[in-house]
Design an enzyme around this catalytic site. Sequence first.
Site, short mmCIF file in Angstrom:
data_model
loop_
_atom_site.label_atom_id
_atom_site.label_comp_id
_atom_site.label_asym_id
_atom_site.label_seq_id
_atom_site.Cartn_x
_atom_site.Cartn_y
_atom_site.Cartn_z
N LYS A 1 -33.04 13.74 -11.68
CA LYS A 1 -33.53 14.10 -10.35
C LYS A 1 -34.95 14.68 -10.40
CE LYS A 1 -31.38 18.68 -9.97
NZ LYS A 1 -30.47 19.52 -9.15
N ARG B 1 -33.77 19.23 0.82
CA ARG B 1 -32.63 18.34 1.10
C ARG B 1 -31.39 19.17 1.44
NH1 ARG B 1 -28.45 17.59 -1.98
NH2 ARG B 1 -29.47 18.69 -3.68
N ARG B 2 -31.11 20.19 0.63
CA ARG B 2 -29.95 21.04 0.91
C ARG B 2 -30.17 21.84 2.19
NH1 ARG B 2 -30.20 22.77 -5.07
NH2 ARG B 2 -28.78 21.31 -6.11
N ARG C 1 -36.42 30.22 -6.92
CA ARG C 1 -36.94 29.51 -8.08
C ARG C 1 -36.38 30.12 -9.36
NH1 ARG C 1 -41.69 27.07 -8.52
NH2 ARG C 1 -40.71 26.40 -10.47
N ARG D 1 -31.15 32.05 -11.29
CA ARG D 1 -30.74 31.87 -9.89
C ARG D 1 -29.32 32.38 -9.65
NH1 ARG D 1 -31.95 25.76 -9.00
NH2 ARG D 1 -31.99 25.71 -11.28
#
Length: 327
Positions: A81, A129-130, A147, A153
């Site tokens: 991705k 997108r999310r 980030r 995260r």
Amino acid sequence: MRSLIIGTRGSKLALWQAEHVAAGLRAAWPGLEVAVEVIKTKGDKILDVALSKIGDKGLFTKELEQALLDGRVDVCVHSLKDVPTVQPEGLEIAGCLARADAHDVLVAPAGTTFAGLPAGARVGTGALRRLAQLRALRDDLDYVEVRGNLDTRIGKVRSGALDAIVLASAGIRRMGWEDEIAEAFPVEQVVPAVGQGAIALEARAGDARTAELCAKVRCAETEACVAAERRVMHLLDGGCQVPIGAYARFEGGELALDAFVGRLDGTLLLKSRASEPLPAPRSLDDAPAASQVACALAERAVGELLAAGAREVLDEVRATGDERPLV
């Protein structure tokens, strides 16, 4: 003695992926010496700016690709991705490994559900997108940009800085952190990122030796699926600056493809679900024909999205951008 040098980013997940590839190559080619070289990318160095604002499609690949072109490494291992749909001249995708779970998941305290989060809960996600799809489900939550490496995260939820965060299932499972997953989002709610869950091998074009070595760890079924997804991304000129998703899989004797684009505020999601009778390829010999059908399916899906106004939606997103705070 034959040898191969793998180039990779230095995060825990990237190193896991590189070592996974190395182990597969060693098993497939007894006597092959495989070394791993860590190379820092621009995306690893710039952590105080949202991905959508950096404006670089090769954010996590350029330095690795340069090492490949310079001959410092023989093959680069990427999360697919992260790989732009057009490779630099002289390089090519040499294949993909079998895909892991491609879904997005909610990382939160045990027992938490997305529907059950209180209004105003802080939810982290770095992907536009999310963001678009989550806002379409719930617009009463406080979505913030996050980030950093995967463990960084997830640590923001453990520390209480965030109530939840939405991430890719594949990376969490590869690291053995399944217990952090509170809930998985079905494709009907959140279409995954192009190539999510797939590990890509990038090599020099025409490097027959490396191609032969990599062939033993490739997965024809995964390659056909991601060919469809990457065709969607390419035709829509997508990247991290716009909300685009695509997910292909073989089921019931068909290749099925979900694709979407949307507004960042979630008020408009354009979706396409297309399918084509096609058995999953059983070998790499079957892969080119399957990928050709997959790309034709992607073109049909993109045609539907464009007819519904996808180009105008994406142009609007590019013009306005994302103003969320970075946490």
